[in-house]
Motif scaffolding. Structure first.
Motif, short mmCIF file in Angstrom:
data_model
loop_
_atom_site.label_atom_id
_atom_site.label_comp_id
_atom_site.label_asym_id
_atom_site.label_seq_id
_atom_site.Cartn_x
_atom_site.Cartn_y
_atom_site.Cartn_z
N UNK A 22 -5.34 -8.62 4.21
CA UNK A 22 -4.86 -7.45 5.23
C UNK A 22 -5.46 -6.16 5.06
N UNK A 23 -5.85 -5.91 4.15
CA UNK A 23 -6.46 -4.94 3.58
C UNK A 23 -8.02 -4.28 3.19
N UNK A 24 -8.59 -3.56 3.30
CA UNK A 24 -10.06 -3.73 2.91
C UNK A 24 -10.13 -2.76 1.46
N UNK A 25 -11.35 -3.02 0.91
CA UNK A 25 -11.88 -2.67 -0.58
C UNK A 25 -11.33 -1.13 -1.56
N UNK A 26 -12.06 -0.16 -0.66
CA UNK A 26 -11.00 1.16 -0.54
C UNK A 26 -9.63 1.13 -1.66
N UNK A 27 -9.91 0.74 0.13
CA UNK A 27 -7.62 0.52 -0.21
C UNK A 27 -7.73 -0.27 -2.02
N UNK A 28 -8.10 -1.31 -1.96
CA UNK A 28 -7.66 -1.04 -3.20
C UNK A 28 -8.19 -0.12 -4.18
N UNK A 29 -9.56 -0.09 -4.09
CA UNK A 29 -10.30 1.29 -5.27
C UNK A 29 -9.15 2.38 -5.43
N UNK A 30 -8.57 3.30 -4.24
CA UNK A 30 -7.67 4.21 -3.94
C UNK A 30 -6.59 4.19 -4.58
N UNK A 31 -6.14 2.67 -4.76
CA UNK A 31 -4.78 2.23 -5.60
C UNK A 31 -5.31 2.18 -6.78
N UNK A 32 -5.90 1.94 -7.50
CA UNK A 32 -5.92 1.81 -8.81
C UNK A 32 -6.64 2.98 -9.49
N UNK A 33 -7.20 4.08 -8.98
CA UNK A 33 -7.45 5.45 -9.13
C UNK A 33 -6.08 6.08 -9.55
N UNK A 34 -5.70 5.88 -8.16
CA UNK A 34 -3.94 6.81 -8.17
C UNK A 34 -3.15 5.83 -9.31
#
Length: 317
Positions: A167-179
């Motif tokens: 239900x979500x793409x890899x850019x969403x994961x990368x953004x969450x990790x960075x924050x």
């Protein structure tokens, strides 16, 4: 290098290093659901997820007056398996544990952390359920006691992610990790080995990605086919290949060897409730699984950060 006589940086070693003694985890239920279940993204959850929302061993929130009572019931459940009375990590495991407003999350997490035997907080969630105000809350809590955020990545391959209904793409994961990392929080990533359609190369690409982020920790999970899940329905319609114990042990040892030594290995297998487990049947014996993985390490002479005798060099994305 060895960590407490193991060829990898284990969670047990890390907790002893940090707290000066053995620390246990208590599986808790925050009383939340998931956008993949309430109709926001879907209604059945990810296809591998049981009705318990991956928290089948957690004490249900509805059975307790408050989180302290839940902690006490969770302690009772593990009392026969551990030799000490704590301390503990409060592990909010069931469903998506940031899928609620801060006005709900703050008193829940704060009260759990106030318990005298709780030394830290671990929150399992989705990267698309971490708005700014929630990350700020977790940052404040982390100033009181250590806070880990566990994110269910499972795979970096978008075709597989769509198939399992993530239900979500890899850019969403990368953004969450960075924050999360910017907020000073510990990030633990969940990866599933043996997903339908993925070969060894694809699985190792996901592991290498986690090493490049870099994550603070990783949970390696065998794909379990559990009754009542979308995955079980798929398997019954058209059976797909399921890993053998030897194949899984080989994948785990290679995965760990590829990871940087600072990445903490939180889990190497995981458990599926035996009452729900369809395949692989061998995974019902946790001792057999762990012994086979340990044997594979000895046979191959592998150590975390050393892959068949050569340092693994990786670039950061």
């Amino acid at each position: 290098m060895r960590w407490d006589d193991r060829p990898y940086h284990s969670l047990d070693y890390e907790l002893k290093r940090r707290f000066g003694r053995k620390v246990y985890k208590l599986a808790l239920d925050g009383g939340m659901t998931c956008p993949n279940r309430d109709g926001t993204l879907g209604t059945g959850g990810c296809i591998f997820c049981s009705q318990g929302g991956s928290g089948d061993f957690a004490v249900p929130a509805g059975a307790c007056e408050d989180v302290w009572q839940q902690i006490e019931k969770a302690r009772e459940k593990v009392a026969g398996k551990i030799s000490e009375e704590g301390p503990f990590i409060a592990y909010f495991q069931s469903y998506t544990n940031t899928y609620a407003p801060v006005s709900y999350l703050e008193p829940l997490f704060s009260k759990a952390m106030d318990h005298p035997l709780i030394v830290g907080l671990s929150v399992a969630t989705r990267p698309d359920c971490l708005p700014r105000e929630t990350v700020e809350l977790l940052k404040r809590l982390n100033e009181r006691k250590p806070v880990w955020v566990e994110l269910g990545l499972q795979t970096i391959h978008e075709k597989t992610a769509a198939m399992i209904g993530r239900g979500y793409g890899l850019p969403v994961f990368e953004d969450a990790c960075a924050r999360l990392r910017q907020a000073g929080l510990t990030v633990v990533v969940h990866v599933i080995l043996g997903l339908p359609g993925e070969d060894r190369k694809m699985m190792m690409e996901t592991v290498d990605y986690v090493g490049r982020i870099p994550a603070d920790g990783i949970k390696l999970q065998l794909l379990h086919i559990l009754k009542g899940t979308g995955l079980a329905a798929m398997y019954e319609r058209e059976p797909f290949y399921v890993l053998s114990l030897e194949e899984y042990a080989d994948l785990v040892t290679e995965s760990i060897a590829r990871l940087p030594g600072e990445v903490v290995i939180h889990r190497v297998s995981g458990d599926g409730p035996k009452s729900l487990l369809l395949e692989p049947a061998w995974s019902g014996s946790k001792r057999l699984v762990l012994n086979t993985i340990a044997k594979k390490f000895r046979e191959n002479g592998l150590y975390q950060g050393i892959f068949w005798g050569k340092n693994v060099q990786k670039s950061v994305f």
